[in-house]
Motif scaffolding. Structure first.
Motif, mmCIF file in Angstrom:
data_model
loop_
_atom_site.group_PDB
_atom_site.id
_atom_site.type_symbol
_atom_site.label_atom_id
_atom_site.label_comp_id
_atom_site.label_asym_id
_atom_site.label_seq_id
_atom_site.Cartn_x
_atom_site.Cartn_y
_atom_site.Cartn_z
ATOM 1 N N ALA A 1 0.780 -1.176 -0.188
ATOM 2 C CA ALA A 1 0.259 -0.237 0.108
ATOM 3 C C ALA A 1 0.902 1.181 -0.009
ATOM 4 O O ALA A 1 1.727 1.170 0.904
ATOM 5 C CB ALA A 1 -0.822 -0.041 1.351
ATOM 6 N N TYR A 2 0.809 1.925 -0.980
ATOM 7 C CA TYR A 2 1.631 3.163 -0.914
ATOM 8 C C TYR A 2 1.108 4.277 -0.272
ATOM 9 O O TYR A 2 -0.106 4.428 -0.245
ATOM 10 C CB TYR A 2 1.932 3.782 -2.543
ATOM 11 N N ALA A 3 2.190 4.801 0.418
ATOM 12 C CA ALA A 3 1.903 6.024 1.475
ATOM 13 C C ALA A 3 2.970 7.196 0.978
ATOM 14 O O ALA A 3 3.944 7.296 1.517
ATOM 15 C CB ALA A 3 1.858 5.461 2.789
ATOM 16 N N PRO A 4 2.391 8.276 0.717
ATOM 17 C CA PRO A 4 1.020 8.485 0.201
ATOM 18 C C PRO A 4 0.790 7.889 -1.352
ATOM 19 O O PRO A 4 1.680 7.513 -1.849
ATOM 20 C CB PRO A 4 1.146 9.975 -0.002
ATOM 21 N N ALA A 5 -0.581 8.019 -1.589
ATOM 22 C CA ALA A 5 -0.906 7.206 -2.869
ATOM 23 C C ALA A 5 -0.287 8.160 -3.873
ATOM 24 O O ALA A 5 -0.454 9.242 -3.858
ATOM 25 C CB ALA A 5 -2.475 6.995 -2.973
ATOM 26 N N PRO A 6 0.372 7.424 -5.003
ATOM 27 C CA PRO A 6 0.992 8.125 -5.979
ATOM 28 C C PRO A 6 -0.205 8.974 -6.733
ATOM 29 O O PRO A 6 -1.455 8.573 -6.861
ATOM 30 C CB PRO A 6 1.308 7.249 -6.979
ATOM 31 N N ALA A 7 0.118 9.978 -7.314
ATOM 32 C CA ALA A 7 -0.783 10.934 -8.169
ATOM 33 C C ALA A 7 -1.012 9.995 -9.503
ATOM 34 O O ALA A 7 -0.188 9.310 -9.664
ATOM 35 C CB ALA A 7 -0.151 12.245 -8.575
ATOM 36 N N PRO A 8 -2.202 10.545 -9.905
ATOM 37 C CA PRO A 8 -2.413 9.638 -11.364
ATOM 38 C C PRO A 8 -1.670 9.731 -12.274
ATOM 39 O O PRO A 8 -1.371 8.805 -12.961
ATOM 40 C CB PRO A 8 -4.172 10.426 -11.630
ATOM 41 N N LYS B 1 2.792 6.434 -15.162
ATOM 42 C CA LYS B 1 4.119 6.261 -15.560
ATOM 43 C C LYS B 1 4.525 4.929 -14.899
ATOM 44 O O LYS B 1 5.158 4.104 -15.667
ATOM 45 C CB LYS B 1 4.926 7.245 -14.911
ATOM 46 N N LEU B 2 3.904 4.252 -13.695
ATOM 47 C CA LEU B 2 4.411 3.142 -13.090
ATOM 48 C C LEU B 2 3.885 2.150 -13.920
ATOM 49 O O LEU B 2 4.554 1.193 -14.301
ATOM 50 C CB LEU B 2 3.797 3.227 -11.610
ATOM 51 N N ILE B 3 2.410 2.227 -14.485
ATOM 52 C CA ILE B 3 2.071 1.221 -15.243
ATOM 53 C C ILE B 3 2.709 0.898 -16.503
ATOM 54 O O ILE B 3 2.901 -0.087 -16.947
ATOM 55 C CB ILE B 3 0.525 1.647 -15.323
ATOM 56 N N ARG B 4 3.200 2.140 -17.298
ATOM 57 C CA ARG B 4 3.966 1.842 -18.526
ATOM 58 C C ARG B 4 5.297 1.415 -18.196
ATOM 59 O O ARG B 4 5.550 0.553 -18.916
ATOM 60 C CB ARG B 4 4.245 3.408 -19.063
ATOM 61 N N LEU B 5 5.659 1.698 -17.136
ATOM 62 C CA LEU B 5 7.281 1.146 -16.706
ATOM 63 C C LEU B 5 6.910 -0.386 -16.482
ATOM 64 O O LEU B 5 7.564 -1.245 -17.185
ATOM 65 C CB LEU B 5 7.752 1.760 -15.364
ATOM 66 N N LEU B 6 5.859 -0.704 -15.647
ATOM 67 C CA LEU B 6 5.774 -2.149 -15.261
ATOM 68 C C LEU B 6 5.284 -2.884 -16.283
ATOM 69 O O LEU B 6 5.789 -4.134 -16.724
ATOM 70 C CB LEU B 6 4.662 -2.370 -14.424
ATOM 71 N N ASN B 7 4.589 -2.432 -17.319
ATOM 72 C CA ASN B 7 4.373 -3.079 -18.739
ATOM 73 C C ASN B 7 5.293 -3.234 -19.619
ATOM 74 O O ASN B 7 5.562 -4.550 -20.060
ATOM 75 C CB ASN B 7 2.992 -2.365 -19.436
#
Length: 89
Positions: free
Chosen positions: A45-52, A57-63
């Protein structure tokens, strides 16, 4: 996934640094873990939650990393994006 056996609790914070292609630093707490052979799989659980924008960017990197590890899955990912009206990663 990691070989480290981390406890599931909020008493410490993990700092994840992802280096390529754009450096990102995320902080969070271990919420769950599962043993997989000689490894442990974790949910964070990210704290604080990452901005949209950081989430995208994280989704693109992981994909991108996923496609590097399994290039044979590129067609499936492309079809999924087309069905969901998403841009290329």
């Amino acid at each position: 996934m990691s070989v480290l056996d981390l406890p599931v609790n909020m008493s410490y914070t993990l700092r994840l640094t992802l280096g390529a292609p754009v450096p990102m630093v995320l902080q969070g707490h271990v919420r769950w873990k599962r043993r997989r052979d000689n490894f442990f799989e974790y949910g964070i659980a990210y704290a604080p939650a990452p901005a949209p924008s950081l989430q995208r960017k994280l989704i693109r990197l992981l994909n991108g990393l996923l496609l590097q590890q399994s290039p044979s899955q590129a067609t499936i990912h492309s079809l999924y994006r087309q069905i969901n009206g998403q841009k290329q990663y």
